[in-house]
Design a protein around this motif. Structure first.
Motif, PDB file in Angstrom:
ATOM      1  N   GLU A 147       0.827  -1.199   0.000  1.00  0.00           N
ATOM      2  CA  GLU A 147       0.000   0.000   0.000  1.00  0.00           C
ATOM      3  C   GLU A 147       0.866   1.255   0.000  1.00  0.00           C
ATOM      4  O   GLU A 147       1.911   1.306   0.660  1.00  0.00           O
ATOM      5  CB  GLU A 147      -0.922   0.007   1.219  1.00  0.00           C
ATOM      6  CG  GLU A 147      -1.952  -1.120   1.213  1.00  0.00           C
ATOM      7  CD  GLU A 147      -2.844  -1.075   2.442  1.00  0.00           C
ATOM      8  OE1 GLU A 147      -2.426  -0.469   3.455  1.00  0.00           O
ATOM      9  OE2 GLU A 147      -3.957  -1.645   2.391  1.00  0.00           O
ATOM     10  N   ARG A 187       0.661   5.035   1.116  1.00  0.00           N
ATOM     11  CA  ARG A 187      -0.184   5.866   1.973  1.00  0.00           C
ATOM     12  C   ARG A 187       0.389   7.276   2.109  1.00  0.00           C
ATOM     13  O   ARG A 187       1.571   7.514   1.841  1.00  0.00           O
ATOM     14  CB  ARG A 187      -0.344   5.227   3.352  1.00  0.00           C
ATOM     15  CG  ARG A 187      -1.153   3.935   3.299  1.00  0.00           C
ATOM     16  CD  ARG A 187      -1.473   3.392   4.673  1.00  0.00           C
ATOM     17  NE  ARG A 187      -2.393   2.251   4.593  1.00  0.00           N
ATOM     18  CZ  ARG A 187      -3.711   2.365   4.549  1.00  0.00           C
ATOM     19  NH1 ARG A 187      -4.274   3.570   4.608  1.00  0.00           N
ATOM     20  NH2 ARG A 187      -4.477   1.292   4.459  1.00  0.00           N
ATOM     21  N   GLU A 204      -3.039   0.102  -8.979  1.00  0.00           N
ATOM     22  CA  GLU A 204      -4.288   0.826  -8.755  1.00  0.00           C
ATOM     23  C   GLU A 204      -4.010   2.187  -8.141  1.00  0.00           C
ATOM     24  O   GLU A 204      -3.166   2.331  -7.255  1.00  0.00           O
ATOM     25  CB  GLU A 204      -5.186   0.024  -7.797  1.00  0.00           C
ATOM     26  CG  GLU A 204      -6.513   0.694  -7.489  1.00  0.00           C
ATOM     27  CD  GLU A 204      -7.298  -0.047  -6.418  1.00  0.00           C
ATOM     28  OE1 GLU A 204      -8.487   0.276  -6.224  1.00  0.00           O
ATOM     29  OE2 GLU A 204      -6.712  -0.942  -5.765  1.00  0.00           O
ATOM     30  N   VAL A 238      -5.897   4.924  -5.991  1.00  0.00           N
ATOM     31  CA  VAL A 238      -7.097   5.050  -5.164  1.00  0.00           C
ATOM     32  C   VAL A 238      -7.551   6.507  -5.057  1.00  0.00           C
ATOM     33  O   VAL A 238      -8.740   6.799  -5.131  1.00  0.00           O
ATOM     34  CB  VAL A 238      -6.845   4.461  -3.759  1.00  0.00           C
ATOM     35  CG1 VAL A 238      -8.070   4.646  -2.866  1.00  0.00           C
ATOM     36  CG2 VAL A 238      -6.474   2.986  -3.858  1.00  0.00           C
ATOM     37  N   ALA A 239      -6.592   7.419  -4.893  1.00  0.00           N
ATOM     38  CA  ALA A 239      -6.909   8.851  -4.744  1.00  0.00           C
ATOM     39  C   ALA A 239      -6.479   9.573  -6.016  1.00  0.00           C
ATOM     40  O   ALA A 239      -5.282   9.680  -6.297  1.00  0.00           O
ATOM     41  CB  ALA A 239      -6.208   9.433  -3.524  1.00  0.00           C
ATOM     42  N   GLU A 241      -8.124  15.213  -5.416  1.00  0.00           N
ATOM     43  CA  GLU A 241      -8.800  14.744  -4.206  1.00  0.00           C
ATOM     44  C   GLU A 241      -8.064  15.215  -2.955  1.00  0.00           C
ATOM     45  O   GLU A 241      -6.836  15.329  -2.935  1.00  0.00           O
ATOM     46  CB  GLU A 241      -8.893  13.207  -4.202  1.00  0.00           C
ATOM     47  CG  GLU A 241      -9.891  12.649  -5.197  1.00  0.00           C
ATOM     48  CD  GLU A 241     -10.130  11.162  -4.955  1.00  0.00           C
ATOM     49  OE1 GLU A 241      -9.883  10.703  -3.824  1.00  0.00           O
ATOM     50  OE2 GLU A 241     -10.546  10.479  -5.906  1.00  0.00           O
ATOM     51  N   LEU A 289      -5.015   5.936   2.089  1.00  0.00           N
ATOM     52  CA  LEU A 289      -4.516   5.073   1.019  1.00  0.00           C
ATOM     53  C   LEU A 289      -4.516   5.843  -0.298  1.00  0.00           C
ATOM     54  O   LEU A 289      -5.537   6.377  -0.721  1.00  0.00           O
ATOM     55  CB  LEU A 289      -5.391   3.818   0.908  1.00  0.00           C
ATOM     56  CG  LEU A 289      -4.967   2.801  -0.153  1.00  0.00           C
ATOM     57  CD1 LEU A 289      -3.591   2.228   0.171  1.00  0.00           C
ATOM     58  CD2 LEU A 289      -6.003   1.672  -0.233  1.00  0.00           C
ATOM     59  N   ALA A 332      -2.568   4.502  -3.261  1.00  0.00           N
ATOM     60  CA  ALA A 332      -2.446   3.562  -4.374  1.00  0.00           C
ATOM     61  C   ALA A 332      -1.959   2.220  -3.863  1.00  0.00           C
ATOM     62  O   ALA A 332      -1.597   2.068  -2.687  1.00  0.00           O
ATOM     63  CB  ALA A 332      -1.483   4.107  -5.429  1.00  0.00           C
ATOM     64  N   ASN A 333      -1.950   1.233  -4.780  1.00  0.00           N
ATOM     65  CA  ASN A 333      -1.401  -0.091  -4.492  1.00  0.00           C
ATOM     66  C   ASN A 333      -0.341  -0.418  -5.526  1.00  0.00           C
ATOM     67  O   ASN A 333      -0.516  -0.146  -6.727  1.00  0.00           O
ATOM     68  CB  ASN A 333      -2.493  -1.159  -4.518  1.00  0.00           C
ATOM     69  CG  ASN A 333      -3.450  -1.032  -3.337  1.00  0.00           C
ATOM     70  OD1 ASN A 333      -3.020  -0.909  -2.200  1.00  0.00           O
ATOM     71  ND2 ASN A 333      -4.748  -1.044  -3.613  1.00  0.00           N
TER      72      ASN A 333
END
Length: 499
Positions: free
Chosen positions: A4, A6, A58, A60-61, A65, A72, A74-75
């Motif tokens: 992750e 963060r 991925e 996520v934000a 944003e 979180l 991204a991954n």
């Protein structure tokens, strides 16, 4: 395996940020510590590196944003495919014999986005051990030593001495293993090409900078960007507005023109040396302090007889019990803490139209170093004993002289003490350390004839100077503060009795 990404710690009092730019998209291969995205807060810009090598699976934000600390972003999927780009420079050599390891700019600290390569301790072709120092970087606050990430041979130096590098830049290449061979000629141009290409591409400015430019009626070509690849940041727009855009355009050319010597003979005897980043920052902050604060200075003098007698009486016992020498700085720190309780506005700061009173004392102790003046901060000095203060001053001073202070150790001060007396200064007017509202200047202890109870006697006297921000501190408060410091030093028993 998925790791992750963060939101990192954003700094003191900052709880959220805006995702400004993603440098990678899903499916892109990323190396460990390669920059993934940039976050923007109301104070600083923070770049987020990849925690592992792999593939960005991925986001996520998305850009624009607002995210909180530890949210979180991204991954990243770990995998062998990510290692290929990093290993490409060594493709010509057998993988089992040699592997190329990039030397990257280490974490520079909160709000620091670039550094200057000041010194290389090794040259191309030298053998290096793991963790051996390769070079030293200089930021506007601290010096950072860069160790070798692996044992091997220094095969390429990408950033030469004097080069300015950002927080994600590659500095050099280490070939580890028996097959390591130095190849500076091939590596340097290849490394320079991406940088040159990056400079020619369109750069997306920070969202807050766009808004600020629109409100001020500025275009991006009227603002010099300090972000990644010349990206315009919010603070760049503020600087352009403060300087005046009409005068800002011709200013760089005029400033760049060197001063002409009065004669050819004078020119042969002059030496031109570029200011260090630390010196440039000191100059800027001090001038900003003059331009912003309504700074005044009030003076007094203190008879050091009682403090010197107390110190002489107990210094040996103090050293034996606490393992540190008893100096004068702990007395002055205690006296200032005592006075700040009575005159709290000297320990406060202005934030917009608010006054922020601090119910604690983080004492800045100015220290001269070979590269310039720094102010390490002793936190919660109001709750420390004489011994604790002396130990903290000694430890911070040694780290300052060695260039080992972190930025966190120089932030958050509420009041500052500067001792020009160690250099022989008899009297001076110290300049404020913004956003603080007060600074005490200590000076040389000198025997002078004084009238005591109708008699002329020789006493060890010191001039004291308090510079203060008249926007928040009135003359009465400033004078009262200095008188309380004087009283506490001339009768140290007052510190014990809280009088």
């Amino acid at each position: 395996m998925t790791s992750e990404v963060r939101v990192p710690t954003l700094g003191e009092s900052v709880t959220e940020a805006t995702v400004a730019t993603w440098f990678k998209k899903p499916g892109d291969t990323v190396a460990v510590d390669e920059m993934l995205c940039e976050l923007e807060t109301d104070k600083v810009t923070v770049e987020v590196p990849s925690p592992v090598a792999g593939t960005l699976s991925e986001i996520v934000a998305a850009e624009g944003e607002t995210v909180g600390v530890d949210a979180l972003l991204a991954n990243v999927s770990e995998g062998d495919s990510a290692a290929a780009p990093a290993a490409a420079p060594a493709a010509a050599a057998p993988a089992a014999e040699a592997a190329a390891v990039d030397v990257m700019v280490p974490t520079l600290g909160e709000s620091v986005t670039e550094a200057t390569v000041s010194t290389w301790f090794k040259k191309v072709g030298d053998t290096v051990a793991q963790d051996e120092m390769l070079c030293e970087l200089e930021t506007d606050k601290v010096s950072v030593e860069v160790p070798s990430p692996a044992a091997g041979t220094l095969t390429a130096i990408v950033a030469e001495e004097g080069a300015t590098v950002d927080a994600s830049a590659k500095l050099a290449v280490i070939s580890s293993g028996e097959g390591a061979v130095a190849a500076p000629a091939a590596a340097s141009p290849a490394a320079a090409a991406p940088a040159a290409a990056a400079g020619g591409k369109d750069v997306e400015n920070a969202p807050s900078a766009k808004k600020a430019m629109a409100e001020a009626g500025l275009s991006s070509d009227q603002v010099t960007g300090s972000g990644r690849d010349g990206r315009v940041m919010k603070e760049d727009v503020a600087a352009a507005i403060a300087a005046g855009t009409s005068a800002a355009a011709p200013a760089p050319a005029a400033a760049a023109a060197p001063r002409a010597p009065s004669s050819a003979d004078d020119a042969s005897r002059e030496e031109r040396v570029k200011m260090t980043r630390l010196r440039q920052t000191i100059a800027k902050r001090l001038k900003d302090s003059q331009n912003t604060a309504a700074m005044l200075t009030t003076y007094n003098e203190v008879d050091m007889t009682e403090v010197m007698a107390l110190r002489n009486e107990y210094k040996d016992l103090f050293l034996k019990k606490h393992g540190v020498k008893l100096g004068f700085m702990s007395f002055f720190t205690k006296a200032c803490v005592h006075a700040l309780r009575e005159v709290p506005e000297v320990n406060a700061e202005i934030d917009g139209t608010d006054i922020v009173y601090k119910n604690f004392v983080h004492m800045g102790i100015a220290a001269g170093t070979p590269t310039g003046l720094v102010v390490p901060v002793i936190r919660d000095a109001d709750s420390m004993s004489f011994a604790d203060i002396e130990k903290a001053i000694g430890e911070k001073g040694a780290r300052a002289r060695d260039g080992k202070l972190s930025m966190a150790e120089m932030q958050g001060g509420t009041f500052t003490i500067s001792n020009g007396g160690v250099y022989g200064s008899l009297m001076s007017s110290p300049i404020l350390n913004p956003p603080q509202s007060g600074i005490l200047g200590m000076h040389k202890i000198q025997d002078r004839p004084m009238a005591i109870n109708g008699q002329v006697v020789i006493r060890p006297m010191m001039y004291l100077a308090l510079s203060y921000d008249h926007r928040i501190v009135d003359g009465k408060g400033a004078v009262t503060f200095l008188v309380r410091v004087k009283e506490a030093l001339e009768d140290p028993r007052r510190l014990l009795m809280d009088l």
